[in-house]
Design a protein around this motif. Structure first.
Motif, short mmCIF file in Angstrom:
data_model
loop_
_atom_site.label_atom_id
_atom_site.label_comp_id
_atom_site.label_asym_id
_atom_site.label_seq_id
_atom_site.Cartn_x
_atom_site.Cartn_y
_atom_site.Cartn_z
N PHE A 1 34.60 12.50 27.25
CA PHE A 1 34.03 13.72 27.78
C PHE A 1 35.01 14.87 27.52
CE2 PHE A 1 32.52 10.15 30.25
CZ PHE A 1 31.15 10.37 30.33
N PRO A 2 34.74 15.69 26.48
CA PRO A 2 35.66 16.79 26.18
C PRO A 2 35.72 17.79 27.34
CG PRO A 2 34.01 16.51 24.45
CD PRO A 2 33.61 15.64 25.58
N ILE A 3 36.88 18.38 27.53
CA ILE A 3 37.07 19.39 28.57
C ILE A 3 37.04 20.76 27.89
CG2 ILE A 3 38.69 20.33 30.26
CD1 ILE A 3 39.75 17.44 30.59
N PHE A 4 36.13 21.61 28.33
CA PHE A 4 36.01 22.94 27.75
C PHE A 4 36.83 23.98 28.52
CE2 PHE A 4 31.77 21.09 26.53
CZ PHE A 4 32.14 20.85 25.22
N LEU B 1 39.09 5.74 34.41
CA LEU B 1 38.95 7.11 33.94
C LEU B 1 40.34 7.62 33.58
CD1 LEU B 1 36.75 9.21 33.50
CD2 LEU B 1 37.25 10.11 35.77
N VAL B 2 40.48 8.14 32.35
CA VAL B 2 41.77 8.55 31.81
C VAL B 2 41.69 10.02 31.39
CG1 VAL B 2 43.51 8.06 30.03
CG2 VAL B 2 42.07 6.21 30.91
N VAL C 1 45.51 8.33 35.19
CA VAL C 1 44.72 7.11 35.05
C VAL C 1 44.19 6.75 36.42
CG1 VAL C 1 44.75 4.66 34.45
CG2 VAL C 1 46.15 6.27 33.14
N ALA C 2 42.89 6.45 36.51
CA ALA C 2 42.29 6.05 37.78
C ALA C 2 41.38 4.84 37.56
CB ALA C 2 41.49 7.20 38.39
N LEU C 3 41.54 3.83 38.40
CA LEU C 3 40.62 2.70 38.44
C LEU C 3 39.47 3.15 39.34
CD1 LEU C 3 40.20 -0.28 37.61
CD2 LEU C 3 41.36 -0.92 39.73
N VAL C 4 38.25 3.14 38.83
CA VAL C 4 37.12 3.71 39.55
C VAL C 4 35.98 2.70 39.68
CG1 VAL C 4 37.68 6.07 38.81
CG2 VAL C 4 36.11 4.70 37.44
N GLY C 5 35.05 3.01 40.55
CA GLY C 5 33.84 2.22 40.68
C GLY C 5 32.71 2.97 40.00
N ALA D 1 36.31 7.57 29.71
CA ALA D 1 35.85 6.52 30.62
C ALA D 1 35.86 5.20 29.86
CB ALA D 1 34.45 6.84 31.13
N LEU D 2 36.48 4.19 30.47
CA LEU D 2 36.62 2.89 29.82
C LEU D 2 35.92 1.79 30.59
CD1 LEU D 2 40.48 2.97 29.14
CD2 LEU D 2 38.65 3.65 27.56
#
Length: 151
Positions: free
Chosen positions: A135-138, A104-105, A94-98, A70-71
């Protein structure tokens, strides 16, 4: 354009297997082959279907570390950041989010050391990136099949 229940059924079948033949598609949604062909053409011409792709298991592909990053970014630099992220082979989405963050990448990396390099040395280096949170993905689950990757 509005989609009816048959259009939605066609999309569901194709999400499961985009290689489904028109004959099999027609049988699965209980319509004629000609109707299936016409609907596919309309869905494509109207831009509902924009392409056909491939889903892979990231681990079997050699990516043993994945994370959502998250950027927070300066909005004036968004176009530059967007272009840079999309040019990175490790970036899958890649998503431009609110909300609390701007972008969010989804990043796929060979291992944790590679993930660290991608986030801290490449993504953080883009002008206009103010901060990041990783945020690591498990475990990855495919939303279409409900299974992990290609299992």
């Amino acid at each position: 354009m509005g989609l009816d229940t048959i259009d939605r059924a066609i999309l569901d079948v194709l999400r499961q297997d985009a290689r489904t033949s028109v004959n099999a598609l027609a049988q699965r949604v209980s319509i004629s082959r000609a109707n299936a062909y016409a609907r596919l053409r309309r869905l494509t011409d109207d831009g509902v279907i924009v392409g056909y792709g491939l889903r892979t298991d990231p681990v079997r592909e050699g990516f043993h570390a994945s994370a959502y990053v998250a950027l927070s970014v300066d909005q004036s630099d968004w176009q530059h950041i967007r272009s840079g992220l999309l040019a990175m082979p490790e970036v899958e989405h890649v998503a431009l989010v609110g909300g609390d963050f701007d972008v969010l990448v989804l990043v796929r990396a060979r291992d944790n050391r590679d993930l660290r390099r991608i986030v801290l040395e490449e993504i953080q280096a883009f002008p206009g990136v103010r901060s990041s949170r990783t945020f690591p993905i498990f475990e990855d689950l495919d939303a279409v099949t409900g299974r992990r990757g290609a299992d």
